[in-house]
Scaffold this motif. Structure first.
Motif, mmCIF file in Angstrom:
data_model
loop_
_atom_site.group_PDB
_atom_site.id
_atom_site.type_symbol
_atom_site.label_atom_id
_atom_site.label_comp_id
_atom_site.label_asym_id
_atom_site.label_seq_id
_atom_site.Cartn_x
_atom_site.Cartn_y
_atom_site.Cartn_z
ATOM 1 N N LEU A 166 49.568 32.901 33.321
ATOM 2 C CA LEU A 166 48.414 33.514 33.986
ATOM 3 C C LEU A 166 48.041 32.812 35.281
ATOM 4 O O LEU A 166 47.393 33.410 36.150
ATOM 5 C CB LEU A 166 47.204 33.513 33.044
ATOM 6 N N VAL A 169 49.608 34.700 38.325
ATOM 7 C CA VAL A 169 49.340 36.118 38.590
ATOM 8 C C VAL A 169 47.932 36.292 39.143
ATOM 9 O O VAL A 169 47.074 35.422 38.997
ATOM 10 C CB VAL A 169 49.495 36.962 37.301
ATOM 11 N N MET A 171 44.344 37.636 39.069
ATOM 12 C CA MET A 171 43.374 38.113 38.085
ATOM 13 C C MET A 171 42.008 38.195 38.764
ATOM 14 O O MET A 171 41.048 37.529 38.360
ATOM 15 C CB MET A 171 43.335 37.184 36.872
ATOM 16 N N LYS A 176 42.241 43.618 35.581
ATOM 17 C CA LYS A 176 43.404 42.735 35.478
ATOM 18 C C LYS A 176 43.218 41.681 34.395
ATOM 19 O O LYS A 176 44.162 41.333 33.679
ATOM 20 C CB LYS A 176 43.672 42.064 36.833
ATOM 21 N N TYR A 180 45.994 41.539 31.438
ATOM 22 C CA TYR A 180 46.748 40.318 31.172
ATOM 23 C C TYR A 180 46.295 39.654 29.874
ATOM 24 O O TYR A 180 47.102 39.067 29.146
ATOM 25 C CB TYR A 180 46.611 39.342 32.337
ATOM 26 N N GLY A 183 47.833 41.441 27.034
ATOM 27 C CA GLY A 183 49.262 41.116 26.986
ATOM 28 C C GLY A 183 49.522 39.762 26.345
ATOM 29 O O GLY A 183 50.420 39.621 25.498
#
Length: 217
Positions: A166, A169, A171, A176, A180, A183
């Motif tokens: 994380l 990426v 966020m 988002k 995430y 996920g």
């Protein structure tokens, strides 16, 4: 069953994220503090790599004893004494220092990602109310029991690994964070609650088949 697994996974994710100390704010002593952080990580890596571990002596050789590092952190504003009266928490206790790479990565995820959204902030606030009621006791037991400490560190490896993703990426929105987050929850459900039982079941089945074949022969 699925709801229960989701709840447990949420608990695990929140547990690791808030097992860390307040945000780091470097000051004039940043270079010296960075040096000690690097040396502490090196000394810890010697233990992980299997070399005879003498962490305290290693730290002393580099002039980065706990008290000295604490003074640096106080000068740079890294420590808020009032907030840290309870001592190290679970992840910090598992890795031996709040300056470890793992703890710093989690701190960044908490402060730079989750706490920047309402969803993440609400989750952290709700979890904190429960977490801080038991975490000091577990952290203290880790410091007193090296075997338990290593067990906790091992259990946290998959979760730490997935959470580290994380940090790479974006966020920057509620959507988002949810995407995430879900996920990561699904991945950890598989790692902690699906793969182990499946492997155990297969091993039992294989052993049972072998016994039947042996009995027939």
């Amino acid at each position: 069953m699925v709801a229960k697994s989701n709840a447990v996974s949420l608990f695990l994710i929140g547990l690791v994220i808030i097992m860390i100390q307040p945000p780091m704010v470097y000051g004039d002593e940043k270079q010296e503090l960075d040096r000690c952080i690097d040396r502490m990580d090196y000394c810890e890596s010697r233990c992980i790599s299997g070399i005879v571990c003498q962490y305290d002596q290693c730290i002393e050789d580099y002039g980065c004893e706990e008290q000295y590092v604490k003074e640096l952190k106080e000068k740079t504003g890294m420590i808020d004494e009032q907030k840290n009266k309870g001592g190290c928490l679970i992840a910090t206790a598992a890795h031996g220092t709040e300056l470890s790479i793992q703890v710093q990565q989690l701190r960044e995820l908490r402060d730079n990602k989750l706490m920047q959204t309402d969803v993440g902030t609400s989750f952290m606030d709700s979890f904190n109310a429960v977490y801080y009621s038991f975490s000091p006791t577990i952290a203290d037991y880790q410091r007193e029991n090296p075997i338990f400490k290593e067990m906790v560190k091992t259990i946290l490896i998959p979760l730490l690994t997935t959470l580290s993703i994380l940090n790479g990426v974006e966020m920057d929105s509620e959507e988002k964070v949810l995407i995430y987050g879900v996920g990561i929850i699904i991945v950890n459900i598989g790692i902690y609650f699906i793969i182990p039982p499946t492997l155990i079941w297969k091993i039992i089945k294989i052993n049972k088949t072998k016994r039947l074949i042996t009995a027939k022969s």
